[in-house]
Design a protein around this motif. Structure first.
Motif, PDB file in Angstrom:
ATOM      1  N   GLY A  55     -15.516  16.121  -4.757  1.00 46.56           N
ATOM      2  CA  GLY A  55     -16.420  17.211  -5.099  1.00 46.56           C
ATOM      3  C   GLY A  55     -16.201  17.564  -6.561  1.00 46.56           C
ATOM      4  O   GLY A  55     -16.237  16.705  -7.426  1.00 46.56           O
ATOM      5  N   ASP A  56     -15.912  18.826  -6.831  1.00 44.86           N
ATOM      6  CA  ASP A  56     -15.640  19.276  -8.196  1.00 44.86           C
ATOM      7  C   ASP A  56     -14.142  19.374  -8.494  1.00 44.86           C
ATOM      8  O   ASP A  56     -13.748  19.851  -9.557  1.00 44.86           O
ATOM      9  N   THR A  57     -13.309  18.948  -7.555  1.00 45.54           N
ATOM     10  CA  THR A  57     -11.862  19.108  -7.692  1.00 45.54           C
ATOM     11  C   THR A  57     -11.194  17.800  -8.080  1.00 45.54           C
ATOM     12  O   THR A  57     -11.350  16.791  -7.387  1.00 45.54           O
ATOM     13  N   PRO A  58     -10.417  17.794  -9.187  1.00 39.94           N
ATOM     14  CA  PRO A  58      -9.646  16.593  -9.501  1.00 39.94           C
ATOM     15  C   PRO A  58      -8.512  16.422  -8.486  1.00 39.94           C
ATOM     16  O   PRO A  58      -7.779  17.369  -8.211  1.00 39.94           O
ATOM     17  N   VAL A  59      -8.416  15.234  -7.891  1.00 37.85           N
ATOM     18  CA  VAL A  59      -7.395  14.984  -6.869  1.00 37.85           C
ATOM     19  C   VAL A  59      -6.387  13.931  -7.297  1.00 37.85           C
ATOM     20  O   VAL A  59      -5.314  13.821  -6.702  1.00 37.85           O
ATOM     21  N   ALA A  60      -6.719  13.134  -8.303  1.00 36.94           N
ATOM     22  CA  ALA A  60      -5.818  12.082  -8.771  1.00 36.94           C
ATOM     23  C   ALA A  60      -6.408  11.506 -10.051  1.00 36.94           C
ATOM     24  O   ALA A  60      -7.473  11.912 -10.504  1.00 36.94           O
ATOM     25  N   GLY A  61      -5.710  10.540 -10.614  1.00 39.56           N
ATOM     26  CA  GLY A  61      -6.200   9.838 -11.792  1.00 39.56           C
ATOM     27  C   GLY A  61      -6.185   8.337 -11.553  1.00 39.56           C
ATOM     28  O   GLY A  61      -5.565   7.849 -10.599  1.00 39.56           O
ATOM     29  N   MET A  62      -6.878   7.618 -12.412  1.00 37.13           N
ATOM     30  CA  MET A  62      -6.892   6.159 -12.338  1.00 37.13           C
ATOM     31  C   MET A  62      -6.863   5.621 -13.760  1.00 37.13           C
ATOM     32  O   MET A  62      -7.576   6.115 -14.636  1.00 37.13           O
ATOM     33  N   MET A  63      -5.999   4.641 -13.999  1.00 34.40           N
ATOM     34  CA  MET A  63      -5.915   4.048 -15.326  1.00 34.40           C
ATOM     35  C   MET A  63      -6.034   2.545 -15.262  1.00 34.40           C
ATOM     36  O   MET A  63      -5.675   1.913 -14.264  1.00 34.40           O
TER      37      MET A  63
END
Length: 128
Positions: A55-63
């Motif tokens: 949704g509008d919530t950051p839950v993790a990152g990806m690199m």
């Protein structure tokens, strides 16, 4: 200012962020968007990084790790610490291998990556 890269408060010793390091950003985005409905946002000036959004919530990152290291994709957890330099020194004294020295993310905090004596990869995160 929050304690974690995604601005969620945390306390020292807690897991405060998770990232996927992959050599196939497009394939990973397709898989996880179909599996969980995640969306991916590219922060300004960070071509090799995506914020993973539920949704509008950051839950993790990806690199994109393809230009930085070999090996299979992996998920890395970040542990909140009060002092990244001191935690890195202590980890090395306890037998960890330094994989990346303390690196500042302006306005957010500092992190370092270690491999524990058994080979597990983990990151430490000191909020700004």
């Amino acid at each position: 200012m929050s304690d974690c890269p995604d601005e969620t408060p945390s306390s020292p010793g807690s897991v405060c962020w998770t990232e996927l390091a992959t050599g196939d950003m497009a394939g990973s985005q397709q898989f996880y968007s179909e599996l969980f409905g995640w969306k991916f946002d590219a922060p300004p000036g960070m071509d090799e990084y995506r914020m993973i959004m539920s949704g509008d919530t950051p839950v993790a990152g990806m690199m994109d790790k393809s230009q930085h290291c070999d090996g299979p994709p992996l998920w890395v957890s970040y542990i909140h610490v009060e002092d990244a330099s001191a935690s890195l020194q202590k980890a090395v004294a306890l037998g960890a291998e330094e994989m990346r020295g303390v690196t500042e993310i302006p306005g957010k905090g500092s992190f370092a990556m270690i491999k524990d004596p058994q080979g597990g990869l983990i990151a430490i995160w000191q909020p700004a």
